[in-house]
Design a protein around this motif. Structure first.
Motif, short mmCIF file in Angstrom:
data_model
loop_
_atom_site.label_atom_id
_atom_site.label_comp_id
_atom_site.label_asym_id
_atom_site.label_seq_id
_atom_site.Cartn_x
_atom_site.Cartn_y
_atom_site.Cartn_z
N GLY A 223 0.80 -1.22 0.00
CA GLY A 223 0.00 0.00 0.00
C GLY A 223 0.83 1.26 0.00
O GLY A 223 0.37 2.31 0.47
N LYS A 224 2.04 1.21 -0.54
CA LYS A 224 2.95 2.35 -0.43
C LYS A 224 2.58 3.50 -1.39
O LYS A 224 2.09 3.26 -2.48
N MET A 225 2.87 4.71 -0.96
CA MET A 225 2.66 5.89 -1.83
C MET A 225 3.95 6.18 -2.60
O MET A 225 5.02 6.24 -2.01
N ASN A 226 3.84 6.39 -3.92
CA ASN A 226 5.04 6.67 -4.71
C ASN A 226 5.39 8.16 -4.70
O ASN A 226 4.61 9.01 -4.26
N GLU A 227 6.58 8.48 -5.18
CA GLU A 227 7.13 9.83 -5.09
C GLU A 227 6.37 10.86 -5.96
O GLU A 227 6.30 12.03 -5.62
N PHE A 228 5.84 10.41 -7.10
CA PHE A 228 5.12 11.34 -7.98
C PHE A 228 3.80 11.77 -7.34
O PHE A 228 3.38 12.92 -7.46
N CYS A 229 3.15 10.83 -6.65
CA CYS A 229 1.91 11.16 -5.94
C CYS A 229 2.22 12.06 -4.74
O CYS A 229 1.52 13.04 -4.50
N ALA A 230 3.30 11.74 -4.02
CA ALA A 230 3.67 12.56 -2.87
C ALA A 230 4.02 13.98 -3.33
O ALA A 230 3.67 14.96 -2.66
N ALA A 231 4.68 14.10 -4.50
CA ALA A 231 5.03 15.43 -5.03
C ALA A 231 3.77 16.22 -5.35
O ALA A 231 3.69 17.42 -5.08
N MET A 232 2.76 15.56 -5.90
CA MET A 232 1.49 16.23 -6.17
C MET A 232 0.87 16.72 -4.87
O MET A 232 0.33 17.82 -4.78
N GLY A 233 0.99 15.90 -3.83
CA GLY A 233 0.47 16.28 -2.52
C GLY A 233 1.19 17.50 -1.96
O GLY A 233 0.55 18.41 -1.42
N LEU A 234 2.51 17.53 -2.10
CA LEU A 234 3.29 18.68 -1.61
C LEU A 234 2.83 19.96 -2.30
O LEU A 234 2.69 21.01 -1.66
N CYS A 235 2.60 19.88 -3.60
CA CYS A 235 2.13 21.07 -4.35
C CYS A 235 0.72 21.45 -3.90
O CYS A 235 0.45 22.63 -3.60
N ASN A 236 -0.18 20.48 -3.86
CA ASN A 236 -1.57 20.80 -3.50
C ASN A 236 -1.70 21.35 -2.09
O ASN A 236 -2.56 22.20 -1.82
N LEU A 237 -0.85 20.87 -1.20
CA LEU A 237 -0.93 21.32 0.20
C LEU A 237 -0.58 22.81 0.33
O LEU A 237 -1.08 23.49 1.22
N ARG A 238 0.24 23.31 -0.59
CA ARG A 238 0.58 24.74 -0.56
C ARG A 238 -0.63 25.62 -0.85
O ARG A 238 -0.67 26.79 -0.48
N HIS A 239 -1.61 25.06 -1.56
CA HIS A 239 -2.77 25.86 -1.98
C HIS A 239 -4.05 25.48 -1.26
O HIS A 239 -5.13 25.99 -1.59
N ILE A 240 -3.95 24.58 -0.28
CA ILE A 240 -5.16 24.00 0.30
C ILE A 240 -6.05 25.03 1.00
O ILE A 240 -7.28 24.98 0.90
N ASP A 241 -5.44 25.99 1.67
CA ASP A 241 -6.27 26.97 2.38
C ASP A 241 -7.09 27.81 1.41
O ASP A 241 -8.27 28.09 1.66
N ASP A 242 -6.49 28.19 0.28
CA ASP A 242 -7.22 28.94 -0.75
C ASP A 242 -8.34 28.09 -1.35
O ASP A 242 -9.44 28.58 -1.62
N GLU A 243 -8.02 26.82 -1.58
CA GLU A 243 -9.01 25.91 -2.16
C GLU A 243 -10.23 25.79 -1.24
O GLU A 243 -11.37 25.88 -1.69
N ILE A 244 -9.98 25.60 0.04
CA ILE A 244 -11.08 25.43 0.99
C ILE A 244 -11.87 26.73 1.13
O ILE A 244 -13.09 26.73 1.21
N LYS A 245 -11.15 27.85 1.09
CA LYS A 245 -11.83 29.14 1.19
C LYS A 245 -12.76 29.33 -0.01
O LYS A 245 -13.90 29.78 0.13
N SER A 246 -12.28 28.99 -1.19
CA SER A 246 -13.08 29.13 -2.40
C SER A 246 -14.29 28.20 -2.38
O SER A 246 -15.40 28.58 -2.78
N ARG A 247 -14.09 26.98 -1.89
CA ARG A 247 -15.23 26.07 -1.71
C ARG A 247 -16.25 26.68 -0.76
O ARG A 247 -17.46 26.56 -0.96
N GLY A 248 -15.75 27.33 0.27
CA GLY A 248 -16.63 27.95 1.26
C GLY A 248 -17.52 29.02 0.65
O GLY A 248 -18.68 29.17 1.01
N GLU A 249 -16.96 29.75 -0.32
CA GLU A 249 -17.74 30.78 -0.99
C GLU A 249 -18.86 30.17 -1.83
O GLU A 249 -19.99 30.67 -1.84
N ALA A 250 -18.53 29.06 -2.50
CA ALA A 250 -19.56 28.34 -3.27
C ALA A 250 -20.65 27.82 -2.34
O ALA A 250 -21.85 27.95 -2.62
N TYR A 251 -20.21 27.26 -1.23
CA TYR A 251 -21.12 26.69 -0.23
C TYR A 251 -22.10 27.76 0.28
O TYR A 251 -23.31 27.55 0.37
N GLU A 252 -21.54 28.91 0.57
CA GLU A 252 -22.34 30.00 1.11
C GLU A 252 -23.40 30.47 0.12
O GLU A 252 -24.53 30.76 0.50
#
Ligand SMILES: *Cc1c(COP(=O)(O)O)cnc(C)c1O
Length: 362
Positions: A223-252
């Motif tokens: 069940g191991k995670m490979n490096e390309f997937c982990a790299a995608m995670g590192l990138c996405n994590l940098r933007h996660i707060d903006d992503e959730i904020k934008s979702r919140g606006e749609a939700y509202e």
């Protein structure tokens, strides 16, 4: 008119991802606890406010490994209002799922758990649904009283906090999914989060073929995670707060346009939650609203809007059971037939949301 899908995967900048994977051509270390994997693990612990986490190739295998790592046997009390993965993991790990009905907010009805406990019960596997959370305090109390383990399927609850505490610190182990359609993703991926560090060796062995140095301790999976997937995670994590904020606006905006309409029930949330706005479910009561869930879904489809009947059908209707077990949980069955998840993702436009609501309400 362009089609609106129920979800849209978040993407980092193309150049950002290329930069992140560049050194993999130098190191040629592509999987098995590489640099990206280890960095992502550390950053996730911090973001999620959990003491321990292990990463996986997907959420399903992570959940399976959680059940195996706790050495659960016999019956596991769970909910049918979930994705197929939850029940399948229980059965694949050699246990028997016992279905408990759900409460008004789609999570396991804690007033009905105790009547299902037998001498064969080893655990409760509850599911946080749509970003809302289970009654974690009631579950903890029941588990303590009957000496049961608790696992949470937290696939919908990435980043959710309850009274300032990371949601994945409740129970013995929580599973997260980092599938492309989730709030945070690594293309495919998942994690287990847990408080008790002494669980780590068992979890790691279950994930890695049962290997322990030069010994083979158990029939583990891969069940191991490979490096390309982990790299995608590192990138996405940098933007996660903006992503959730934008979702919140749609939700509202959805809340503004759909609340107070007779025959529609919007997502009831537990008090004290920091939300992740993972989904936007609407429950339709045809007798009052005039249109059924299926009629609304068809109407949206005609207009190029893909909504999702989620969760439908109930996992307790799996044909491998000796009979359709849906009748055991009437409330879950009713929700499954009448709930529809509307499009929800970061940067979903206000005009699109207005169009969707107009089609529903017309
Ligand atoms: C997505 C999901 C899973 C499975 O996760 P994968 O990463 O796709 O294996 C399990 N349970 C629930 C509730 C989910 O939504």
């Amino acid at each position: 008119m362009s089609q609106i899908n129920v979800t849209r995967s978040s993407m980092p900048y193309y150049e950002e991802y290329c930069e992140e994977i560049k050194d993999l051509w130098e190191s040629r270390w592509l999987t098995n606890m590489g640099v990206k994997h280890n960095r992502l693990k550390g950053e996730l612990c911090e973001y999620l406010k959990v003491p321990n986490t292990e990463l996986f190739c997907n959420g399903h295998i992570a959940l399976y490994c959680a059940i195996k790592a706790l050495r659960l046997t016999g019956e596991i009390i769970t909910t049918p209002f979930t994705f197929a993965s939850t029940t399948n993991a229980i059965v694949q790990a050699g246990c028997t799922p016992v279905f408990c009905d759900v409460a008004d907010d789609y999570t396991i009805d804690t007033t009905k758990i105790e009547e299902l406990i037998t001498e064969r019960t080893s655990a409760i596997l509850a599911v946080h649904v749509y970003g809302n959370i289970c009654d974690v305090e009631a579950i903890e109390k029941i588990a303590k009283k009957h000496s049961l383990r608790v696992i949470y399927d937290a696939a919908h609850a990435f980043g959710v906090e309850y009274r300032g505490r990371g949601i994945c610190t409740y129970g013995d182990i929580s599973m997260l999914s980092f599938h492309a359609t989730k709030v945070f993703h690594t293309i495919e991926g998942g994690a287990l989060c847990y408080n008790d560090a002494s669980l780590t060796p068992e979890i790691v062995k279950q994930r890695g073929f049962g290997l322990n140095g030069e010994e083979i301790d158990c029939f583990g999976t891969n069940g191991k995670m490979n490096e390309f997937c982990a790299a995608m995670g590192l990138c996405n994590l940098r933007h996660i707060d903006d992503e959730i904020k934008s979702r919140g606006e749609a939700y509202e905006l959805y809340e503004k346009l759909l609340s107070g309409v007779n025959g529609l029930t919007l997502l009831p949330l537990r008090d004290g939650i920091k939300q992740n706005f993972a989904y936007y479910p609407v429950l339709f009561d045809k007798a009052v609203f005039g249109k059924s869930r299926d009629e609304v879904a068809a109407l949206l489809a005609e207009n190029g809007v893909v909504a999702r009947k989620y969760f439908y059908p109930l996992v307790s209707s799996n044909k491998e059971f000796s009979e359709d077990l849906s009748y055991l949980t009437p409330r879950a069955e009713e929700f499954s037939k009448n709930v529809l998840c509307l499009p929800m993702y970061a940067h979903l436009g206000a005009a699109d949301i207005e169009r969707i609501c107009k089609i529903i309400l017309e």
